[in-house]
Design an enzyme around this catalytic site. Structure first.
Site, PDB file in Angstrom:
ATOM      1  N   THR A  27      71.355  17.832  12.745  1.00 20.42           N
ATOM      2  CA  THR A  27      72.772  17.943  13.114  1.00 20.42           C
ATOM      3  C   THR A  27      73.155  19.416  12.992  1.00 20.42           C
ATOM      4  OG1 THR A  27      73.632  17.697  10.856  1.00 20.42           O
ATOM      5  CG2 THR A  27      73.202  15.667  12.094  1.00 20.42           C
ATOM      6  N   VAL A  85      68.405  20.759   3.991  1.00 20.97           N
ATOM      7  CA  VAL A  85      69.541  21.670   4.120  1.00 20.97           C
ATOM      8  C   VAL A  85      69.250  22.669   5.228  1.00 20.97           C
ATOM      9  CG1 VAL A  85      71.022  23.325   2.932  1.00 20.97           C
ATOM     10  CG2 VAL A  85      70.005  21.411   1.655  1.00 20.97           C
ATOM     11  N   LYS A  86      70.166  22.709   6.199  1.00 21.14           N
ATOM     12  CA  LYS A  86      69.973  23.597   7.343  1.00 21.14           C
ATOM     13  C   LYS A  86      70.742  24.889   7.073  1.00 21.14           C
ATOM     14  CE  LYS A  86      69.783  22.759  12.315  1.00 21.14           C
ATOM     15  NZ  LYS A  86      70.507  22.088  13.395  1.00 21.14           N
ATOM     16  N   ILE A  87      70.031  26.000   7.181  1.00 20.25           N
ATOM     17  CA  ILE A  87      70.613  27.296   6.815  1.00 20.25           C
ATOM     18  C   ILE A  87      70.298  28.309   7.918  1.00 20.25           C
ATOM     19  CG2 ILE A  87      70.538  29.177   5.115  1.00 20.25           C
ATOM     20  CD1 ILE A  87      69.724  27.149   2.990  1.00 20.25           C
TER      21      ILE A  87
END
Ligand code: E4P
Length: 226
Positions: A27, A85-87
């Site tokens: 997402t 976790v998207k960073i």
């Protein structure tokens, strides 16, 4: 190559999961806004996606400092065991990735557009790296050639001492816009393609399959009448 769905839409995720090919979901803030998502509902929404998918679910931090990204990352990781976790790939993001990886929290480093960015993401401990294909095409550059360079460069090294649980870094072909992108990503050895629902549907279709099926059905009618 594994298929991830690039969406925040629960109905799309449920449908794609029922096909038996869905290995994860990515997402981003734009995708969540597109379904009319509200800030207060975000953790519960990610939790619902995690319940639908037997695989990693990327949820993005929009913080800009390492401390805030780490705080977001810890909170997101509490939602479900399969949260990643998207960073974004930036200095503060690298620093936060390092800290989170050392705490055993997997990171998907996103908005990656170059080989040096990808190598630095891997060194910082990212579990996944997402080179974007379509956005290069949008500016009249060759997104697939850029992806190929990242796949090749990251594959030249062993980053397992930096990653959570010593796992291999996986490359996610992102910003995928067509079945052609998917085919080329697989041929060059990308580990994963994260694909919008409409494109995933196109990947299972072929005009010769339709034509062949049509002929089989018509001939079977003849058999039934014989
Ligand atoms: C990656 O994880 C992103 O969510 C996504 O692939 C971006 O795609 P876009 O360039 O079509 O917005």
């Amino acid at each position: 190559m594994k298929f991830f769905l690039d969406t925040a839409d629960l109905a799309e995720i449920e449908e794609a999961a029922s096909w038996g090919v869905l290995a994860g979901v990515t997402t981003n803030p734009t995708l969540y806004a597109r379904i009319g998502g509200k800030l207060a509902d975000f953790p519960r929404h990610i939790e619902r996606i995690c319940e639908l998918v037997d695989g990693p679910v990327s949820a993005e931090s929009v913080a800009m400092t390492r401390d805030e990204i780490v705080r977001d990352g810890r909170e997101l990781a509490q939602i479900a065991p399969n949260v990643v976790v998207k960073i974004p790939t930036m200095v503060e993001g690298l620093a936060a990735t390092r800290t989170l990886a050392q705490e055993g929290i997997p990171v998907n480093m996103t908005l990656c557009f170059s080989v040096p960015q990808a190598i630095m993401a891997a060194r910082a401990g990212a579990r996944y790296i997402s080179p974007f294909v379509g956005r290069f095409d949008d500016i009249s550059e060759d997104g697939l050639a850029q992806l190929e360079q990242v796949v090749q460069a990251v594959g030249n090294y062993d980053f397992s001492e930096n990653t959570v649980g010593g796992q291999r870094v996986e490359i996610i072909a992102a910003s995928v816009r067509s079945a052609h992108h998917v085919a080329q990503a697989a041929l060059m050895g990308a580990d994963i393609a994260t694909v919008p629902f409409a494109t995933l549907k196109k990947c299972v279709q072929h005009p010769l399959t339709d034509r062949g099926l049509d002929a089989f059905l018509k001939d079977w009618e003849k058999v039934q009448k014989a």
